[in-house]
Motif scaffolding. Structure first.
Motif, PDB file in Angstrom:
ATOM      1  N   ARG A   1       0.847  -1.190   0.000  1.00  0.00           N
ATOM      2  CA  ARG A   1       0.000   0.000   0.000  1.00  0.00           C
ATOM      3  C   ARG A   1       0.883   1.240   0.000  1.00  0.00           C
ATOM      4  NH1 ARG A   1      -4.835  -0.052   4.294  1.00  0.00           N
ATOM      5  NH2 ARG A   1      -5.150   1.931   3.191  1.00  0.00           N
ATOM      6  N   ARG A   2       0.351   2.314  -0.513  1.00  0.00           N
ATOM      7  CA  ARG A   2       1.098   3.567  -0.576  1.00  0.00           C
ATOM      8  C   ARG A   2       0.935   4.340   0.731  1.00  0.00           C
ATOM      9  NH1 ARG A   2       0.474   8.240  -5.247  1.00  0.00           N
ATOM     10  NH2 ARG A   2       1.985   9.727  -4.353  1.00  0.00           N
ATOM     11  N   PRO A   3       2.045   4.702   1.384  1.00  0.00           N
ATOM     12  CA  PRO A   3       1.935   5.489   2.622  1.00  0.00           C
ATOM     13  C   PRO A   3       1.471   6.913   2.340  1.00  0.00           C
ATOM     14  CG  PRO A   3       4.114   4.452   2.405  1.00  0.00           C
ATOM     15  CD  PRO A   3       3.434   4.343   1.071  1.00  0.00           C
ATOM     16  N   ARG A   4       0.948   7.557   3.358  1.00  0.00           N
ATOM     17  CA  ARG A   4       0.583   8.966   3.236  1.00  0.00           C
ATOM     18  C   ARG A   4       1.836   9.806   2.999  1.00  0.00           C
ATOM     19  NH1 ARG A   4      -0.563  11.019   7.750  1.00  0.00           N
ATOM     20  NH2 ARG A   4      -1.829  12.789   7.044  1.00  0.00           N
ATOM     21  N   HIS A   5       1.717  10.796   2.146  1.00  0.00           N
ATOM     22  CA  HIS A   5       2.805  11.746   1.856  1.00  0.00           C
ATOM     23  C   HIS A   5       4.074  11.028   1.370  1.00  0.00           C
ATOM     24  CE1 HIS A   5       0.174  14.485   3.951  1.00  0.00           C
ATOM     25  NE2 HIS A   5       0.375  13.903   5.121  1.00  0.00           N
ATOM     26  N   GLU A   6       3.891   9.944   0.612  1.00  0.00           N
ATOM     27  CA  GLU A   6       5.039   9.133   0.201  1.00  0.00           C
ATOM     28  C   GLU A   6       6.062   9.938  -0.604  1.00  0.00           C
ATOM     29  OE1 GLU A   6       5.501   4.750  -1.722  1.00  0.00           O
ATOM     30  OE2 GLU A   6       4.451   6.231  -2.969  1.00  0.00           O
TER      31      GLU A   6
ATOM     32  N   LEU B   1      12.370  14.296   0.952  1.00  0.00           N
ATOM     33  CA  LEU B   1      13.103  14.758   2.129  1.00  0.00           C
ATOM     34  C   LEU B   1      14.232  13.794   2.488  1.00  0.00           C
ATOM     35  CD1 LEU B   1      10.097  15.978   4.308  1.00  0.00           C
ATOM     36  CD2 LEU B   1      11.848  17.416   3.245  1.00  0.00           C
ATOM     37  N   VAL B   2      13.948  12.506   2.408  1.00  0.00           N
ATOM     38  CA  VAL B   2      14.984  11.508   2.676  1.00  0.00           C
ATOM     39  C   VAL B   2      16.102  11.618   1.650  1.00  0.00           C
ATOM     40  CG1 VAL B   2      15.471   9.027   2.691  1.00  0.00           C
ATOM     41  CG2 VAL B   2      13.472   9.901   3.901  1.00  0.00           C
ATOM     42  N   ALA B   3      15.740  11.818   0.397  1.00  0.00           N
ATOM     43  CA  ALA B   3      16.742  11.931  -0.668  1.00  0.00           C
ATOM     44  C   ALA B   3      17.667  13.118  -0.432  1.00  0.00           C
ATOM     45  CB  ALA B   3      16.060  12.051  -2.031  1.00  0.00           C
ATOM     46  N   VAL B   4      17.107  14.275  -0.088  1.00  0.00           N
ATOM     47  CA  VAL B   4      17.932  15.460   0.155  1.00  0.00           C
ATOM     48  C   VAL B   4      18.878  15.217   1.322  1.00  0.00           C
ATOM     49  CG1 VAL B   4      17.901  17.874   0.864  1.00  0.00           C
ATOM     50  CG2 VAL B   4      16.253  17.050  -0.822  1.00  0.00           C
ATOM     51  N   ALA B   5      18.353  14.628   2.390  1.00  0.00           N
ATOM     52  CA  ALA B   5      19.178  14.402   3.569  1.00  0.00           C
ATOM     53  C   ALA B   5      20.270  13.370   3.320  1.00  0.00           C
ATOM     54  CB  ALA B   5      18.296  13.945   4.735  1.00  0.00           C
TER      55      ALA B   5
ATOM     56  N   LEU C   1      17.264   4.709  -2.375  1.00  0.00           N
ATOM     57  CA  LEU C   1      15.901   5.231  -2.457  1.00  0.00           C
ATOM     58  C   LEU C   1      14.904   4.146  -2.843  1.00  0.00           C
ATOM     59  CD1 LEU C   1      16.464   8.711  -4.141  1.00  0.00           C
ATOM     60  CD2 LEU C   1      15.998   8.215  -1.738  1.00  0.00           C
ATOM     61  N   LEU C   2      15.308   3.251  -3.727  1.00  0.00           N
ATOM     62  CA  LEU C   2      14.424   2.155  -4.106  1.00  0.00           C
ATOM     63  C   LEU C   2      14.152   1.249  -2.904  1.00  0.00           C
ATOM     64  CD1 LEU C   2      12.862   0.503  -6.159  1.00  0.00           C
ATOM     65  CD2 LEU C   2      15.005  -0.588  -6.850  1.00  0.00           C
ATOM     66  N   CYS C   3      15.174   1.005  -2.103  1.00  0.00           N
ATOM     67  CA  CYS C   3      14.995   0.160  -0.924  1.00  0.00           C
ATOM     68  C   CYS C   3      14.074   0.836   0.088  1.00  0.00           C
ATOM     69  CB  CYS C   3      16.358  -0.129  -0.293  1.00  0.00           C
ATOM     70  SG  CYS C   3      16.363  -1.539   0.841  1.00  0.00           S
ATOM     71  N   VAL C   4      14.251   2.148   0.285  1.00  0.00           N
ATOM     72  CA  VAL C   4      13.381   2.900   1.181  1.00  0.00           C
ATOM     73  C   VAL C   4      11.933   2.836   0.691  1.00  0.00           C
ATOM     74  CG1 VAL C   4      12.844   5.226   2.019  1.00  0.00           C
ATOM     75  CG2 VAL C   4      15.209   4.425   2.001  1.00  0.00           C
ATOM     76  N   PHE C   5      11.754   2.967  -0.613  1.00  0.00           N
ATOM     77  CA  PHE C   5      10.420   2.884  -1.214  1.00  0.00           C
ATOM     78  C   PHE C   5       9.782   1.521  -0.938  1.00  0.00           C
ATOM     79  CE2 PHE C   5       8.136   1.251  -4.962  1.00  0.00           C
ATOM     80  CZ  PHE C   5       7.038   2.105  -4.981  1.00  0.00           C
TER      81      PHE C   5
ATOM     82  N   LEU D   1       9.232   4.156   6.740  1.00  0.00           N
ATOM     83  CA  LEU D   1      10.087   4.652   5.654  1.00  0.00           C
ATOM     84  C   LEU D   1      11.161   5.591   6.201  1.00  0.00           C
ATOM     85  CD1 LEU D   1       8.742   6.035   2.268  1.00  0.00           C
ATOM     86  CD2 LEU D   1      10.416   7.317   3.568  1.00  0.00           C
ATOM     87  N   VAL D   2      10.753   6.529   7.055  1.00  0.00           N
ATOM     88  CA  VAL D   2      11.697   7.494   7.608  1.00  0.00           C
ATOM     89  C   VAL D   2      12.631   6.839   8.614  1.00  0.00           C
ATOM     90  CG1 VAL D   2      11.896   9.579   9.018  1.00  0.00           C
ATOM     91  CG2 VAL D   2      10.185   9.451   7.193  1.00  0.00           C
ATOM     92  N   ALA D   3      12.095   5.971   9.457  1.00  0.00           N
ATOM     93  CA  ALA D   3      12.930   5.303  10.464  1.00  0.00           C
ATOM     94  C   ALA D   3      14.012   4.465   9.801  1.00  0.00           C
ATOM     95  CB  ALA D   3      12.067   4.437  11.373  1.00  0.00           C
ATOM     96  N   PHE D   4      13.656   3.754   8.733  1.00  0.00           N
ATOM     97  CA  PHE D   4      14.647   2.950   8.025  1.00  0.00           C
ATOM     98  C   PHE D   4      15.594   3.832   7.214  1.00  0.00           C
ATOM     99  CE2 PHE D   4      15.750   1.043   3.864  1.00  0.00           C
ATOM    100  CZ  PHE D   4      16.675   0.107   4.316  1.00  0.00           C
ATOM    101  N   GLY D   5      15.046   4.803   6.491  1.00  0.00           N
ATOM    102  CA  GLY D   5      15.855   5.602   5.590  1.00  0.00           C
ATOM    103  C   GLY D   5      16.827   6.539   6.277  1.00  0.00           C
TER     104      GLY D   5
END
Length: 447
Positions: A9-14, A20-24, A118-122, A140-144
């Motif tokens: 399923r697609r998370p909210r605000h994916e 944000l994860v990519a920039v960081a 990024l693909l793994c985070v997705f 997603l954020v906790a892992f990424g």
């Protein structure tokens, strides 16, 4: 195989969270390392139709020598994947790389390891949302940003590439695509030989669906292995040596031709460094505690086979890392050899957020603070050891500010090329991480 298909399923605000994860994660521009030279000099050699890295690599640490020539001792997967980007960017030989911040080298890193990260985070976010609706964004954020994977996203290490290939094999097997799972498993082995553990455990999982599924998995996996073997044998024919000599990794405390791929029985020294060293899991990334307990909750939710596979993969890589002479593998942000297991472990975060939201969110916050600090400073030679762990260094920042060692060790950043100081760039990266954390954990408005 599991009676239910892979939860998806697609998370909210994916898209916002991924941005944000990519920039960081992708903005740091680390100094040149032996990993860069060994991997990307082989990339240049392959593009030129040879395997010697003499001219490009020089006396790099991670190499094998034979008959007066130097060869990369890495698995060839990352080097092969980097060929298109290295050719497009026109990456030069290693001696010409700017050791402080080379934009072309950064570009090749991001187009290989960065995209894989990024693909793994997705994937982790999508599966987590399917397991426990409402937790995909937080997972997603906790892992990424809260695990060791973050620190390798913009680096020349192959661990994030191996992680996405191995985890992708598992997700495809879960989706009842054993043939594609075999291809992904073979790709993981092409990237890192230790991924054989993932291939075997996913094979046992596929076997739950019957011997016919296992045959399809093994057929595809073997076909990819044959391609890898042909490339490896090509190295052997040219170098005139044995594959084990090409695979040895020259890092302090590790004997490349001893043990199994340099791995021995776990030692007290290795266990201490992996868990409570200055860059240990429990010190820098305590969110792994919630993820570990969460695998038990995953079992209770009915995903029993998946929880077992995730736990076994995690255990295999953690035990293996504890068996290395140097679990950190030289200059690195932590026990790097277990990184391919982290997306498997992250599956436990979804039920952990669902059952114990506040404690898991607190552990995530602690992991983001310490993990971001390590991720932004580990590549500086002075940070090969954090005094009183990274937390001791953070305390010194409060009193010493710009005179602190952590400030001096901050990695260059894309933003610094536009003018801001390293401190301002680091603040921007941390602001992105904080924003991702807040957005991911914000509860949806009740209509």
């Amino acid at each position: 195989m599991s009676p239910r298909a892979v939860p998806w399923r697609r998370p909210r605000h994916e898209l916002l969270l991924l941005a944000l994860v990519a920039v960081a994660a992708l903005s740091p521009v680390y100094v040149v390392s032996a990993q860069d030279v060994s991997h990307f000099c082989l990339t240049r050699a392959i593009a030129a139709g040879e395997l010697k890295i003499d001219e490009c690599g020089g006396d790099v640490l991670d190499r094998s020598s034979y008959n007066g020539h130097s060869y990369s001792n890495k698995a060839p997967g990352m080097s092969l994947l980097a060929v298109p980007s290295a050719e497009a960017i026109r990456l030069r030989n290693a001696p010409s790389w700017n050791n402080v911040a080379d934009p072309r080298l950064w570009g090749v890193r991001v187009l290989t390891s960065g995209i894989a990260f990024l693909l793994c985070v997705f994937l982790v976010g999508r599966v987590a949302e399917g397991i426990a609706p409402g937790t995909g964004g937080a997972t997603l954020v906790a892992f990424g940003l809260g695990t060791l994977s973050f620190a390798f996203a913009a680096s020349g290490f192959d661990h994030d590439l191996t992680a996405v290939a191995g985890f992708g094999a598992f997700v495809l097997a879960w989706a009842r695509r054993p043939g594609l799972a075999g291809l992904a498993g073979g790709a993981a082995y092409l990237l890192e030989y230790e991924a054989a553990a993932v291939i075997l455990l996913v094979a046992l999982y596929v076997l739950l669906g019957g011997t016919r599924s296992l045959a399809r998995y093994c057929r595809r996996c073997r076909s990819r292995h044959r391609a890898q073997c042909r490339l490896q044998l090509g190295c052997v024919r040219i170098a005139g040596t044995q594959p084990t000599h090409l695979r040895g990794e020259s890092v302090p405390g590790r004997q490349p031709d001893s043990g199994v791929l340099g791995i021995h029985f776990p030692s007290a020294h290795g266990i201490r460094l992996v868990f409570v060293g200055d860059r240990g899991l429990l010190v820098v990334w305590p969110v792994v505690v919630a993820a570990t307990i969460g695998l038990w909750l995953l079992w209770r939710r009915g995903f029993r086979a998946e929880a077992i596979v995730a736990a076994l993969v995690t255990a295999a890589f953690v035990v293996g890392d504890c068996g290395f002479g140097d679990p950190y593998g030289g200059l690195s942000p932590g026990p790097r050899y277990l990184t391919p297991a982290l997306p498997f472990l992250a599956l436990g975060l979804a039920p952990a957020f669902a059952r114990w939201r506040l404690p898991t969110a607190a552990l995530t916050a602690v992991s983001l603070v310490a993990g971001m600090t390590v991720g932004l400073t580990w590549a500086a030679s002075a940070s090969s050891h954090y005094r009183e762990t990274v937390w001791g260094e953070l305390v010194r920042v409060v009193s010493q500010r710009t005179d602190s060692r952590l400030y001096g060790d901050l990695a260059k950043n894309l933003l610094t090329w536009a003018g801001p100081t390293a401190g301002v760039a680091a603040d921007a990266v941390c602001a992105c991480a904080a924003a991702a954390y807040v957005v991911a954990l914000a509860r949806p408005e009740q209509s």
